[in-house]
Design a protein around this motif. Structure first.
Motif, short mmCIF file in Angstrom:
data_model
loop_
_atom_site.label_atom_id
_atom_site.label_comp_id
_atom_site.label_asym_id
_atom_site.label_seq_id
_atom_site.Cartn_x
_atom_site.Cartn_y
_atom_site.Cartn_z
N ALA A 198 6.15 8.62 -0.63
CA ALA A 198 5.00 7.73 -0.57
C ALA A 198 5.46 6.29 -0.34
O ALA A 198 6.55 5.90 -0.74
CB ALA A 198 4.20 7.83 -1.86
N ALA A 199 4.59 5.52 0.31
CA ALA A 199 4.88 4.11 0.54
C ALA A 199 4.95 3.37 -0.79
O ALA A 199 4.24 3.68 -1.73
CB ALA A 199 3.80 3.50 1.43
N ASP A 200 5.82 2.37 -0.84
CA ASP A 200 6.01 1.58 -2.06
C ASP A 200 5.31 0.25 -1.93
O ASP A 200 5.31 -0.37 -0.86
CB ASP A 200 7.50 1.31 -2.30
N SER A 201 4.76 -0.24 -3.03
CA SER A 201 4.23 -1.59 -3.10
C SER A 201 5.43 -2.52 -3.31
O SER A 201 6.23 -2.30 -4.21
CB SER A 201 3.25 -1.71 -4.25
N ILE A 202 5.56 -3.55 -2.45
CA ILE A 202 6.72 -4.42 -2.53
C ILE A 202 6.29 -5.89 -2.64
O ILE A 202 5.15 -6.24 -2.32
CB ILE A 202 7.64 -4.25 -1.30
N SER A 203 7.22 -6.72 -3.06
CA SER A 203 6.95 -8.16 -3.16
C SER A 203 7.13 -8.79 -1.77
O SER A 203 7.72 -8.20 -0.86
CB SER A 203 7.92 -8.81 -4.14
N LEU A 204 6.66 -10.00 -1.63
CA LEU A 204 6.81 -10.72 -0.37
C LEU A 204 8.28 -10.94 -0.04
O LEU A 204 8.68 -10.84 1.12
CB LEU A 204 6.07 -12.06 -0.44
N GLN A 205 9.10 -11.20 -1.05
CA GLN A 205 10.53 -11.39 -0.82
C GLN A 205 11.17 -10.10 -0.30
O GLN A 205 12.01 -10.13 0.60
CB GLN A 205 11.21 -11.86 -2.09
N GLN A 206 10.80 -8.95 -0.85
CA GLN A 206 11.33 -7.67 -0.38
C GLN A 206 10.88 -7.39 1.05
O GLN A 206 11.60 -6.76 1.82
CB GLN A 206 10.87 -6.54 -1.29
N ALA A 207 9.71 -7.87 1.42
CA ALA A 207 9.15 -7.61 2.74
C ALA A 207 9.93 -8.33 3.84
O ALA A 207 9.89 -7.92 5.00
CB ALA A 207 7.69 -8.03 2.78
N ARG A 208 10.65 -9.38 3.50
CA ARG A 208 11.39 -10.16 4.51
C ARG A 208 12.43 -9.33 5.25
O ARG A 208 12.80 -9.66 6.37
CB ARG A 208 12.05 -11.36 3.85
N ASP A 209 12.94 -8.28 4.63
CA ASP A 209 13.97 -7.45 5.24
C ASP A 209 13.39 -6.29 6.05
O ASP A 209 14.15 -5.51 6.61
CB ASP A 209 14.89 -6.88 4.16
N LEU A 210 12.06 -6.18 6.11
CA LEU A 210 11.42 -5.05 6.78
C LEU A 210 10.61 -5.52 7.98
O LEU A 210 10.24 -6.68 8.08
CB LEU A 210 10.51 -4.30 5.80
N GLN A 254 -2.25 5.83 -0.21
CA GLN A 254 -2.73 6.88 0.69
C GLN A 254 -2.96 6.34 2.10
O GLN A 254 -2.60 6.98 3.08
CB GLN A 254 -4.00 7.51 0.14
N ALA A 255 -3.55 5.15 2.20
CA ALA A 255 -3.79 4.56 3.51
C ALA A 255 -2.48 4.21 4.21
O ALA A 255 -2.33 4.41 5.42
CB ALA A 255 -4.67 3.31 3.37
N ALA A 256 -1.51 3.68 3.47
CA ALA A 256 -0.20 3.35 4.03
C ALA A 256 0.53 4.61 4.48
O ALA A 256 1.13 4.64 5.56
CB ALA A 256 0.64 2.58 3.02
N ASP A 257 0.48 5.66 3.68
CA ASP A 257 1.10 6.93 4.05
C ASP A 257 0.48 7.49 5.33
O ASP A 257 1.18 8.01 6.20
CB ASP A 257 0.96 7.96 2.93
#
Length: 87
Positions: A22-34, A58-61
């Motif tokens: 399942a997709a993970d909820s991440i912080s804005l800082q973690q999102a910088r690498d994606l 569910q929507a992200a998946d």
């Protein structure tokens, strides 16, 4: 007889493995690498905040995202949330 007992077991295992990816909820800082891949919104949720995260998962998946970052969430009678998707 064996086939009848194997099918429910396979269904249960596939449901468990689906949850593992399942997709993970991440912080804005973690999102910088994606890499971003769009946005999703869920609305009309008349429940607890944990139900909002489940709806976002569910929507992200469904979109094939690896992770998402919630960009807005508010309650105006019912909950609404928007999230950025990442690969």
């Amino acid at each position: 007889m064996k086939t009848k007992s194997v099918l429910p077991l396979m269904a249960a295992l596939s449901a468990l493995s689906f949850g593992a990816f399942a997709a993970d909820s991440i912080s804005l800082q973690q999102a910088r690498d994606l890499q971003p891949m769009g946005t999703i919104s869920v609305s009309g949720i008349d429940a607890a905040p944990s139900d909002i995260h489940q709806a976002l998962n569910q929507a992200a998946d469904a979109k094939g995202a690896r992770a998402y970052h919630v960009t807005e969430a508010y309650e105006n009678g019912n909950w609404h949330a928007t999230a950025q998707l990442y690969k």
